[in-house]
Design a protein around this motif. Sequence first.
Motif, PDB file in Angstrom:
ATOM      1  N   HIS A   1      97.040  13.521 -80.296  1.00  0.00           N
ATOM      2  CA  HIS A   1      98.371  14.029 -80.630  1.00  0.00           C
ATOM      3  C   HIS A   1      98.524  13.879 -82.139  1.00  0.00           C
ATOM      4  CE1 HIS A   1     102.403  15.156 -79.180  1.00  0.00           C
ATOM      5  NE2 HIS A   1     102.851  14.478 -80.226  1.00  0.00           N
ATOM      6  N   GLY A   2      98.432  15.004 -82.877  1.00  0.00           N
ATOM      7  CA  GLY A   2      98.401  14.915 -84.334  1.00  0.00           C
ATOM      8  C   GLY A   2      99.243  15.968 -85.008  1.00  0.00           C
ATOM      9  N   SER A   3      99.095  16.053 -86.339  1.00  0.00           N
ATOM     10  CA  SER A   3      99.846  17.006 -87.156  1.00  0.00           C
ATOM     11  C   SER A   3      98.927  18.149 -87.561  1.00  0.00           C
ATOM     12  CB  SER A   3     100.396  16.293 -88.401  1.00  0.00           C
ATOM     13  OG  SER A   3     101.136  17.187 -89.193  1.00  0.00           O
ATOM     14  N   TYR A   4      99.404  19.393 -87.414  1.00  0.00           N
ATOM     15  CA  TYR A   4      98.608  20.582 -87.686  1.00  0.00           C
ATOM     16  C   TYR A   4      99.377  21.524 -88.604  1.00  0.00           C
ATOM     17  CZ  TYR A   4      96.136  18.881 -83.562  1.00  0.00           C
ATOM     18  OH  TYR A   4      95.445  18.103 -82.676  1.00  0.00           O
ATOM     19  N   ALA A   5      98.650  22.152 -89.536  1.00  0.00           N
ATOM     20  CA  ALA A   5      99.287  23.084 -90.470  1.00  0.00           C
ATOM     21  C   ALA A   5      98.344  24.242 -90.762  1.00  0.00           C
ATOM     22  CB  ALA A   5      99.682  22.354 -91.749  1.00  0.00           C
ATOM     23  N   MET A   6      97.764  24.851 -89.702  1.00  0.00           N
ATOM     24  CA  MET A   6      96.832  25.965 -89.870  1.00  0.00           C
ATOM     25  C   MET A   6      97.618  27.272 -90.031  1.00  0.00           C
ATOM     26  SD  MET A   6      95.144  23.500 -88.056  1.00  0.00           S
ATOM     27  CE  MET A   6      95.105  23.857 -86.328  1.00  0.00           C
ATOM     28  N   LYS A   7      97.787  27.694 -91.286  1.00  0.00           N
ATOM     29  CA  LYS A   7      98.527  28.925 -91.559  1.00  0.00           C
ATOM     30  C   LYS A   7      97.592  30.133 -91.438  1.00  0.00           C
ATOM     31  CE  LYS A   7     101.974  26.725 -94.513  1.00  0.00           C
ATOM     32  NZ  LYS A   7     102.678  26.735 -95.812  1.00  0.00           N
ATOM     33  N   ASN A   8      98.217  31.287 -91.291  1.00  0.00           N
ATOM     34  CA  ASN A   8      97.489  32.551 -91.144  1.00  0.00           C
ATOM     35  C   ASN A   8      96.568  32.551 -89.930  1.00  0.00           C
ATOM     36  OD1 ASN A   8      98.647  33.549 -93.610  1.00  0.00           O
ATOM     37  ND2 ASN A   8      97.123  32.346 -94.752  1.00  0.00           N
ATOM     38  N   GLU A   9      96.962  31.814 -88.904  1.00  0.00           N
ATOM     39  CA  GLU A   9      96.242  31.807 -87.630  1.00  0.00           C
ATOM     40  C   GLU A   9      97.212  32.143 -86.499  1.00  0.00           C
ATOM     41  OE1 GLU A   9      93.854  28.424 -86.792  1.00  0.00           O
ATOM     42  OE2 GLU A   9      92.948  28.329 -88.792  1.00  0.00           O
TER      43      GLU A   9
END
Length: 468
Positions: free
Chosen positions: A404-412
């Motif tokens: 359970h983490g933090s994600y910031a994958m933009k343009n996906e």
Amino acid sequence: MRLIQLYHNRSSAVYQRIINQEGYSLSLVKEGVAVEFFLKPEWIPKEVGETKLNLVVERKFDSDIILEKVGKSQKHFYIQLNVVPHPNRSSGQLLNISHITNDSFINSNGPEWQITDTTGKDLLGGTYGGGEGPGNAISVDIPETELSKFAQGAHVRFSGFYLYGYAKLNQSNVTIWLSALFPLLVIACLIMLYRKRSEPEKNLGWKLIGHMLLGGFTFSLNGLRLPLGFVIYLLFFRKPRPNLSIKDKAALLGLAMYVLQLVVPPVLSHLDSIPKQSAWGNVSIEQLGFDGVWKMVMARAPVSNQARVEGFETVLAQNGEVIELEFQLFDPDANGRYNRINAVYHASEQSVTLKRSLTNEKLQYSGAFPADDFVNRVQQLELLKLKPAGGEHRYVMLELDPLHGSYAMKNESNFGVDEKGVYPIGDEQLPITATRLIVCAPQSLDKMSACEDDVNYYFNIVEGGMRE
């Protein structure tokens, strides 16, 4: 005949230990398991009495479901079934008519019998009674006034069986043998020394035991155990006295016990770390569902309620049927180590391959998904129905990012999943703290095949990416 009887008695004893949970873990996998068969009219006695059949109407989950007899009394006729499990000494699955808890056996009184004619019409409409026992016997009692409805036979369905998975709780075979042999070897050595005495001596046996205990006495300094007892023996007990030779050897025996305490635990730890593999069949996802296969793995591994998901991957056909499931779990033990479990379910073979090992490696336990909760979330959110981008695909693969983490994958392609369904997540809503499930389309069933049109699905969201 004698060998058959001995086998039956052994099997019965194992079964009793399993259901009484004496040295075995036992977990409920599925309720309402059903059996269906056709009742021939000639099986129903015309007079008061019984037609003994002992006919196996179905074999499933390592159990035989037997139509034992059809009987007739003054006011009723009855159909009696029995279920005979074939237990395995290490782990397996079995059917039972009771809901088994830690301290009781509870029989369900629900509408478990359904009897219809050849056109599917209900013949009873609830006008029947039932009986249970002894053992796994179960029967339905039908008023004699309904007998004429059975002139052409009937289809009988009973859906009151409980399916359990079980596993033996024991140490490794090496540990068991060492625990049993070690005291015997010590006693045998002391007896041999006593018999080699050079002259009679009062209480010599007790003196040998005392010398052995002194030779094995240790002193702990900063976690390091030192053989202080043997040093004391060398300094103060080496003067000439009766039977000195065997007393020296008794002290050396104590020193040997000290050395074994240093050597044996690492050896056993190494043996435990070697992966142990097993395989079992007759596991059908069509009969059990995804949650049933998951619970069967949990029961037969077995794992505790502290287990966490380290990995999950499944491949589905275009129509949504499961082709393969892979679970990776880790479960802490009482000594601060982790049991690592890898289970692969092959739908085409209806089998599970299980690998289990013990590791001292520090795992990210706190952030991992609790195993008990995972299957519930898969069901509640219908995660197996998620699709990759780009329309229809021959195969669909789902892979869990277990932390359970933090994600910031933009343009996906990012989507959220909650109880209301699937919704898009824009770049402006990132970063997001959640659990991620990656869904893509493999080109083939080869493990090295490229997986395209991937989509990130987030659930259990606690920050960012909320439904607008």
